[in-house]
Design an enzyme around this catalytic site. Structure first.
Site, PDB file in Angstrom:
ATOM      1  N   VAL A   1       0.838  -1.201   0.000  1.00 16.10           N
ATOM      2  CA  VAL A   1       0.000   0.000   0.000  1.00 16.10           C
ATOM      3  C   VAL A   1       0.873   1.252   0.000  1.00 16.10           C
ATOM      4  O   VAL A   1       0.579   2.218  -0.709  1.00 16.10           O
ATOM      5  CB  VAL A   1      -0.968  -0.009   1.191  1.00 16.10           C
ATOM      6  CG1 VAL A   1      -1.778   1.291   1.232  1.00 16.10           C
ATOM      7  CG2 VAL A   1      -1.917  -1.204   1.098  1.00 16.10           C
ATOM      8  N   ASP A   2       1.939   1.246   0.792  1.00 24.53           N
ATOM      9  CA  ASP A   2       2.879   2.378   0.738  1.00 24.53           C
ATOM     10  C   ASP A   2       3.354   2.604  -0.690  1.00 24.53           C
ATOM     11  O   ASP A   2       3.399   3.734  -1.188  1.00 24.53           O
ATOM     12  CB  ASP A   2       4.096   2.094   1.624  1.00 24.53           C
ATOM     13  CG  ASP A   2       3.854   2.418   3.085  1.00 24.53           C
ATOM     14  OD1 ASP A   2       2.839   3.058   3.397  1.00 24.53           O
ATOM     15  OD2 ASP A   2       4.684   2.019   3.919  1.00 24.53           O
ATOM     16  N   GLN A   3       3.728   1.508  -1.354  1.00 26.71           N
ATOM     17  CA  GLN A   3       4.310   1.665  -2.682  1.00 26.71           C
ATOM     18  C   GLN A   3       3.280   2.047  -3.733  1.00 26.71           C
ATOM     19  O   GLN A   3       3.548   2.873  -4.606  1.00 26.71           O
ATOM     20  CB  GLN A   3       5.066   0.397  -3.076  1.00 26.71           C
ATOM     21  CG  GLN A   3       6.292   0.179  -2.204  1.00 26.71           C
ATOM     22  CD  GLN A   3       7.358  -0.674  -2.850  1.00 26.71           C
ATOM     23  OE1 GLN A   3       8.010  -1.443  -2.180  1.00 26.71           O
ATOM     24  NE2 GLN A   3       7.565  -0.550  -4.136  1.00 26.71           N
TER      25      GLN A   3
END
Length: 357
Positions: free
Chosen positions: A144-146
Site C-alpha cells: 500500500v505504501d508503494q
C-alpha cells in the site's frame, strides 16, 4: 525516488539530527539503514529544524523555487508551520503540492495516524489475503505504501502536464486507504450487486482454474495459470492429460470454476510426479504462464532480472549495496541512478547555495 530516477533534482527535507524515522531501521551498513538506502537514491538531504521560525522561512524560500513539494505529515501540520498550499501558492503560483496521508486531507478519519498495514486491514485487502479458512494476513511487502507512491507520482506528472496549459500548480491528494481499496479487484461490485463477500483463497486464482501453487516432486512450489479456454488445452496436451478435454466438468471456463477442486486435484497429482524445473520448462514450451516460487537467493541471480538491470550495485563508502534498478525504461530520456542515498543533512549547504544563492 521515481521522480529522481526520471531526472528531477530531489531534495529530501529531514529533521536536523535524527532524520526520518526509517533511519533507525536495521539492518545497517556503516551506520546507515538498508531500508533508507532502498528508497532514497537520487536525492540530496537537507537537514532542517522545521518547527523553528527560521526553518519554516527557509522551507518557504525553497518552495518559492520548487516545481513540486511532496509532504506526508498528518493533515494540518504544514498549515501550523505557515506553509499551507494557499500560502506557498501565493509565493509560487506554479507550485504543485503532493500530499500523502493515511486517510486523505478531509473526512472523519483524516486526523488519525496510519501505516501501510492499517490501510491493508481497513480496506479489506487483509481480509482477502491468506489461506482459505485461515486468519487474515498482511502482504509480505508494504504494497500500500508503494502503490500510494505510484498514484502520487501519476498525480504529480498529471499536474505538471496541466500546468503546461494553465501556468498554475495544484494540490495532489493521495491516501493510503484510498489506494488500498483500488487493489480489491471485483470485491466491491460483487458485494454491492450480489451480496457476495470476497474472502481468503490462499494461492488459488479468483477468476480461473486451474491456477494455483503446486508442490513438485523435489518439494519446490510452482505457480501457473491455465484457466482460460485457450490455455487449458495447452496444459492438457503438455501434461499428457488430453482425456480431461472431453470431460464435461472441465469443458468450459465456467465448468472448471464450478469444479475447481476436482481439476486442481488432478493437476496437482501430475505435478507431484515431476521435478519443478521440468514442469516449468514443459509448461513454458506449451506457452502456459508459469514460474517457480523463487527464494530471494534465486531472485538475486535471476538472469532475466540481470539482463534488465533490475538488480544493480550502488557504491557506498563501506562498499557496494545491491538493490532494485530503474523499473521503467524510456527510450529517449533514459532514467538513471546518479546518487546513492544521502546521510542526514549531507547536502544542506550545497542545496541552499544551489537553490537560493
Amino acid at each position: 525516488m521515481l521522480l529522481g530516477d526520471m531526472g528531477a533534482d530531489v531534495v529530501k527535507v529531514e529533521r536536523a539530527g535524527k532524520g526520518e524515522d526509517a533511519r533507525a531501521i536495521a539492518p545497517k551498513i556503516g551506520g546507515e539503514s538498508l531500508y533508507v538506502m532502498m528508497f532514497n537514491r537520487n536525492k540530496r538531504s537537507l537537514a532542517l529544524d522545521y518547527r523553528s521560525a527560521e526553518g519554516q522561512q527557509l522551507l518557504r524560500d525553497l518552495a518559492a523555487k520548487a516545481d513540486i513539494l511532496i509532504e506526508n505529515f498528518r493533515p494540518g501540520t504544514l498549515e501550523k508551520m505557515g506553509c499551507s498550499y494557499e500560502e506557498l501558492s501565493a509565493i509560487n503560483p506554479r507550485l504543485i503540492m503532493v500530499r500523502i496521508s493515511g486517510f486523505g486531507q478531509t473526512g472523519p478519519h483524516a486526523q488519525r495516524p496510519c501505516f501501510d498495514v492499517i490501510a491493508q486491514a481497513m480496506s479489506g485487502l487483509m481480509e482477502i489475503t491468506g489461506e482459505a479458512g485461515g486468519k487474515p494476513v498482511p502482504s509480505g511487502a508494504f504494497v500500500v505504501d508503494q502503490v500510494t507512491g505510484l498514484y502520487a507520482t501519476v498525480g504529480a506528472l498529471g499536474a505538471l502536464q496541466a500546468r503546461e496549459r494553465t501556468g498554475r500548480g495544484q494540490v495532489v491528494d493521495a491516501a493510503l486507504l484510498d489506494s488500498a481499496v483500488t487493489l480489491l479487484l471485483t470485491a466491491i461490485p460483487e458485494y454491492a450487486l450480489f451480496g457476495t463477500e470476497a474472502t481468503r483463497k490462499g494461492a488459488r486464482d479468483r477468476y480461473s482454474a486451474p491456477a494455483n501453487n503446486y508442490r513438485c516432486k523435489d518439494e519446490r512450489w510452482i505457480h501457473f495459470n491455465a484457466g482460460n479456454d485457450a490455455l487449458f488445452p495447452r496444459l492438457c496436451k503438455a501434461a499428457g492429460l488430453e482425456h480431461l478435454l472431453s470431460d464435461d466438468r472441465f469443458a468450459t471456463h465456467a465448468a472448471r470454476m464450478a469444479n475447481a477442486d476436482a481439476i486442481e486435484t488432478t493437476i496437482a497429482g501430475w505435478i507431484a510426479q515431476h521435478h519443478s524445473d521440468d514442469v516449468v520448462e514443459t509448461l513454458a514450451r506449451a506457452e502456459v504462464p508459469c514460474g517457480k516460487v523463487a527464494t530471494i537467493a534465486e531472485v538475486v541471480t535471476n538472469p532475466q532480472l540481470k539482463h534488465r538491470e533490475q538488480i544493480v550495485d550502488i557504491a557506498y563508502p563501506d562498499g557496494n549495496v545491491p538493490m532494485h534498478g530503474v523499473t521503467v525504461k524510456l527510450s529517449e530520456t533514459a532514467n538513471s541512478i546518479r546518487r546513492r542515498a544521502p546521510s542526514i543533512g549531507e547536502h544542506t549547504s550545497e542545496v541552499v547555495a544551489d537553490w537560493l544563492g
